[in-house]
Design a protein around this motif. Structure first.
Motif, PDB file in Angstrom:
ATOM      1  N   THR A 227     -16.556  -1.550   7.161  1.00  0.00           N
ATOM      2  CA  THR A 227     -16.661  -0.999   5.805  1.00  0.00           C
ATOM      3  C   THR A 227     -15.584   0.049   5.568  1.00  0.00           C
ATOM      4  O   THR A 227     -15.021   0.151   4.466  1.00  0.00           O
ATOM      5  CB  THR A 227     -18.051  -0.380   5.589  1.00  0.00           C
ATOM      6  OG1 THR A 227     -19.059  -1.340   5.901  1.00  0.00           O
ATOM      7  CG2 THR A 227     -18.229   0.076   4.159  1.00  0.00           C
ATOM      8  N   GLY A 228     -15.291   0.840   6.584  1.00  0.00           N
ATOM      9  CA  GLY A 228     -14.242   1.840   6.450  1.00  0.00           C
ATOM     10  C   GLY A 228     -12.873   1.234   6.248  1.00  0.00           C
ATOM     11  O   GLY A 228     -12.028   1.795   5.547  1.00  0.00           O
ATOM     12  N   ARG A 229     -12.630   0.061   6.843  1.00  0.00           N
ATOM     13  CA  ARG A 229     -11.332  -0.596   6.708  1.00  0.00           C
ATOM     14  C   ARG A 229     -11.192  -1.321   5.376  1.00  0.00           C
ATOM     15  O   ARG A 229     -10.128  -1.302   4.752  1.00  0.00           O
ATOM     16  CB  ARG A 229     -11.121  -1.582   7.864  1.00  0.00           C
ATOM     17  CG  ARG A 229     -10.871  -0.909   9.198  1.00  0.00           C
ATOM     18  CD  ARG A 229     -10.726  -1.947  10.294  1.00  0.00           C
ATOM     19  NE  ARG A 229     -10.462  -1.312  11.578  1.00  0.00           N
ATOM     20  CZ  ARG A 229      -9.260  -1.059  12.056  1.00  0.00           C
ATOM     21  NH1 ARG A 229      -8.193  -1.380  11.322  1.00  0.00           N
ATOM     22  NH2 ARG A 229      -9.090  -0.494  13.231  1.00  0.00           N
ATOM     23  N   SER A 230     -12.281  -1.998   4.950  1.00  0.00           N
ATOM     24  CA  SER A 230     -12.213  -2.755   3.699  1.00  0.00           C
ATOM     25  C   SER A 230     -13.617  -2.994   3.168  1.00  0.00           C
ATOM     26  O   SER A 230     -14.367  -3.788   3.731  1.00  0.00           O
ATOM     27  CB  SER A 230     -11.495  -4.087   3.919  1.00  0.00           C
ATOM     28  OG  SER A 230     -11.583  -4.899   2.754  1.00  0.00           O
ATOM     29  N   GLU A 231     -13.960  -2.305   2.080  1.00  0.00           N
ATOM     30  CA  GLU A 231     -15.277  -2.493   1.487  1.00  0.00           C
ATOM     31  C   GLU A 231     -15.451  -3.914   0.962  1.00  0.00           C
ATOM     32  O   GLU A 231     -16.528  -4.501   1.070  1.00  0.00           O
ATOM     33  CB  GLU A 231     -15.493  -1.488   0.344  1.00  0.00           C
ATOM     34  CG  GLU A 231     -15.737  -0.063   0.806  1.00  0.00           C
ATOM     35  CD  GLU A 231     -16.215   0.824  -0.324  1.00  0.00           C
ATOM     36  OE1 GLU A 231     -16.593   0.281  -1.384  1.00  0.00           O
ATOM     37  OE2 GLU A 231     -16.205   2.056  -0.141  1.00  0.00           O
ATOM     38  N   THR A 232     -14.374  -4.480   0.417  1.00  0.00           N
ATOM     39  CA  THR A 232     -14.452  -5.835  -0.127  1.00  0.00           C
ATOM     40  C   THR A 232     -14.796  -6.848   0.956  1.00  0.00           C
ATOM     41  O   THR A 232     -15.676  -7.705   0.782  1.00  0.00           O
ATOM     42  CB  THR A 232     -13.114  -6.226  -0.788  1.00  0.00           C
ATOM     43  OG1 THR A 232     -12.770  -5.259  -1.767  1.00  0.00           O
ATOM     44  CG2 THR A 232     -13.220  -7.592  -1.441  1.00  0.00           C
ATOM     45  N   ALA A 234     -16.230  -6.160   3.794  1.00  0.00           N
ATOM     46  CA  ALA A 234     -17.567  -5.865   4.296  1.00  0.00           C
ATOM     47  C   ALA A 234     -18.638  -6.486   3.406  1.00  0.00           C
ATOM     48  O   ALA A 234     -19.615  -7.063   3.885  1.00  0.00           O
ATOM     49  CB  ALA A 234     -17.766  -4.352   4.394  1.00  0.00           C
ATOM     50  N   VAL A 235     -18.443  -6.380   2.090  1.00  0.00           N
ATOM     51  CA  VAL A 235     -19.396  -6.974   1.151  1.00  0.00           C
ATOM     52  C   VAL A 235     -19.432  -8.490   1.316  1.00  0.00           C
ATOM     53  O   VAL A 235     -20.493  -9.122   1.309  1.00  0.00           O
ATOM     54  CB  VAL A 235     -19.025  -6.602  -0.305  1.00  0.00           C
ATOM     55  CG1 VAL A 235     -19.867  -7.405  -1.295  1.00  0.00           C
ATOM     56  CG2 VAL A 235     -19.232  -5.109  -0.535  1.00  0.00           C
ATOM     57  N   ALA A 236     -18.261  -9.083   1.502  1.00  0.00           N
ATOM     58  CA  ALA A 236     -18.179 -10.536   1.673  1.00  0.00           C
ATOM     59  C   ALA A 236     -18.895 -11.005   2.934  1.00  0.00           C
ATOM     60  O   ALA A 236     -19.417 -12.124   2.983  1.00  0.00           O
ATOM     61  CB  ALA A 236     -16.718 -10.975   1.708  1.00  0.00           C
ATOM     62  N   SER A 237     -18.941 -10.142   3.956  1.00  0.00           N
ATOM     63  CA  SER A 237     -19.614 -10.512   5.208  1.00  0.00           C
ATOM     64  C   SER A 237     -21.088 -10.126   5.223  1.00  0.00           C
ATOM     65  O   SER A 237     -21.756 -10.271   6.241  1.00  0.00           O
ATOM     66  CB  SER A 237     -18.900  -9.858   6.388  1.00  0.00           C
ATOM     67  OG  SER A 237     -18.977  -8.438   6.295  1.00  0.00           O
ATOM     68  N   GLY A 238     -21.586  -9.611   4.099  1.00  0.00           N
ATOM     69  CA  GLY A 238     -23.011  -9.329   3.990  1.00  0.00           C
ATOM     70  C   GLY A 238     -23.431  -7.903   4.273  1.00  0.00           C
ATOM     71  O   GLY A 238     -24.622  -7.606   4.349  1.00  0.00           O
ATOM     72  N   VAL A 239     -22.475  -6.994   4.417  1.00  0.00           N
ATOM     73  CA  VAL A 239     -22.810  -5.597   4.688  1.00  0.00           C
ATOM     74  C   VAL A 239     -23.216  -4.904   3.390  1.00  0.00           C
ATOM     75  O   VAL A 239     -22.543  -5.057   2.362  1.00  0.00           O
ATOM     76  CB  VAL A 239     -21.601  -4.861   5.316  1.00  0.00           C
ATOM     77  CG1 VAL A 239     -21.924  -3.381   5.527  1.00  0.00           C
ATOM     78  CG2 VAL A 239     -21.207  -5.513   6.627  1.00  0.00           C
ATOM     79  N   LYS A 240     -24.298  -4.155   3.440  1.00  0.00           N
ATOM     80  CA  LYS A 240     -24.740  -3.379   2.278  1.00  0.00           C
ATOM     81  C   LYS A 240     -23.995  -2.043   2.293  1.00  0.00           C
ATOM     82  O   LYS A 240     -24.383  -1.100   2.974  1.00  0.00           O
ATOM     83  CB  LYS A 240     -26.251  -3.171   2.326  1.00  0.00           C
ATOM     84  CG  LYS A 240     -27.031  -4.477   2.222  1.00  0.00           C
ATOM     85  CD  LYS A 240     -28.531  -4.234   2.246  1.00  0.00           C
ATOM     86  CE  LYS A 240     -29.289  -5.561   2.106  1.00  0.00           C
ATOM     87  NZ  LYS A 240     -30.770  -5.362   2.158  1.00  0.00           N
TER      88      LYS A 240
END
Length: 372
Positions: A227-232, A234-240
């Motif tokens: 998430t710190g590297r790329s929020e986009t 992270a969201v695509a991989s299912g991270v809230k």
């Protein structure tokens, strides 16, 4: 088996060495322009510390390390938690009030007080986290404001909870009972000094290990770094992402809550108006210097504490204000940021050349195979 890459090791060492060299040159130029004795200053700063100073360096580094880890948790999530200073103040006050009541027996009182400190620091940092995920308020702005609020709030609460000591103007909470004080570690047999290292240096080691383990060996740590590297991504991989932001701020605050514990249980035994301040801001610089790495922060904390200890003799031995140490520390941080960026770009160029070289050889190998 993990293959050792000499090129990667060389690049890793090049950045801090370059930073130290730049800091040395810049500081020397400042001293020369100010007509201060350059040689005398560096002689004082790099000479071997006395045994009692060694203990002071380790103790200061212990506190600095906890502060830097708290900041680094936020940095790894791409969050700039400037509020560590306020978080550890609130936490230290809460822990001091709780421990001073002596509701629990010795070791249990210490353990629960540490949990109280973590909870207080986490809750205070959680305010900034909530503001960010619910209202989009920058954590930089909110934590700066919370620092000021914490300072005045703790001062107000201290005036209500203070215990008056006869013959003294000091204002502090009820002293922690003898049974709840953490004994220091003697190193008299090693470096011949009666001074003691904080017993809670063990706590700093444990926090450092947990920081490394959670970030590098758990799914939560992977999600946090991703998430710190790329929020986009992270969201695509299912991270809230919003939940990760809030949890990271709370964890950063919880770690910040432990910053004042070595001082509280190993030295002051109460929270008062003389409790050490500014530790949170030092943690920001040390986290940057240590590149948010658990081991790197160890060396950065020791360097920071070493400069503090050696700077005390500048006025006497070199005729220069001890504030020069603050200049040196600031230059080191700026030098490190610049040096790591230079080394990073050099590493990228080296990797590009290596890949290009491999690609250039591939067609020739394929042609030879086809001819055969």
């Amino acid at each position: 088996m993990t293959r050792i890459d000499p090129r990667r090791i060389a690049l890793g060492l090049a950045a801090p060495l370059l930073a130290i060299l730049v800091a040395f040159v810049v500081t020397s130029l400042i001293l020369f322009v100010a007509r201060d004795p350059v040689g005398a200053v560096w002689t004082q700063l790099i000479k071997a510390p006395l045994p009692r100073q060694v203990v002071a360096i380790v103790n200061a580094a212990t506190v600095y390390y906890l502060s830097a880890i708290a900041v680094a948790i936020g940095f790894r999530m791409n969050l700039f938690n400037i509020g560590v200073d306020g978080q550890y103040r609130v936490a230290a006050f809460a822990a001091a009030v709780f421990a001073g009541q002596a509701w629990l027996p010795g070791p249990l009182n210490i353990l629960v007080s540490l949990l109280v400190a973590m909870a207080a620091g986490g809750l205070w940092a959680g305010i900034a986290g909530l503001l960010k995920v619910t209202r989009g308020v920058s954590e930089v702005i909110s934590t700066i404001m919370l620092n000021a609020i914490a300072t005045f709030l703790v001062s107000f609460l201290l005036s209500k909870a203070a215990v008056k000591v006869e013959g003294s103007n000091a204002v502090s909470t009820r002293p922690i009972p003898e049974s709840s004080r953490v004994p220091g570690i003697s190193v008299d047999g090693i470096i011949a000094t009666p001074n003691l290292i904080y017993g809670l240096v063990v706590l700093a080691i444990l926090v450092g290990f947990l920081y490394w383990f959670i970030l590098n060996k758990t799914r939560f740590g992977f999600d946090l770094r991703a998430t710190g590297r790329s929020e986009t991504a992270a969201v695509a991989s299912g991270v809230k992402v919003k939940r990760m932001v809030l949890v990271s701020m709370v964890l950063s605050g919880a770690a910040a809550g432990l910053v004042g514990m070595p001082l509280l249980f190993g030295q002051d035994h109460a929270y008062g108006d003389t409790f050490q301040s500014g530790l949170g801001f030092a943690g920001i610089a040390i986290a940057l210097l240590g590149r948010n790495n658990a081991i790197g922060i160890v060396f950065a904390s020791l360097l920071w504490a070493f400069l503090d200890a050696q700077g005390n003799g500048l006025q006497i031995n070199a005729g220069v204000s001890d504030r020069l140490v603050l200049v040196i520390q600031g230059v080191i941080v700026l030098s490190v940021v610049i040096a790591y960026e230079i080394v990073r770009r050099a590493g990228v160029r080296m990797e590009q050349r290596r890949v290009a070289s491999q690609l250039a050889r591939t067609p020739a190998a394929t042609t030879e195979g086809a001819s055969a």
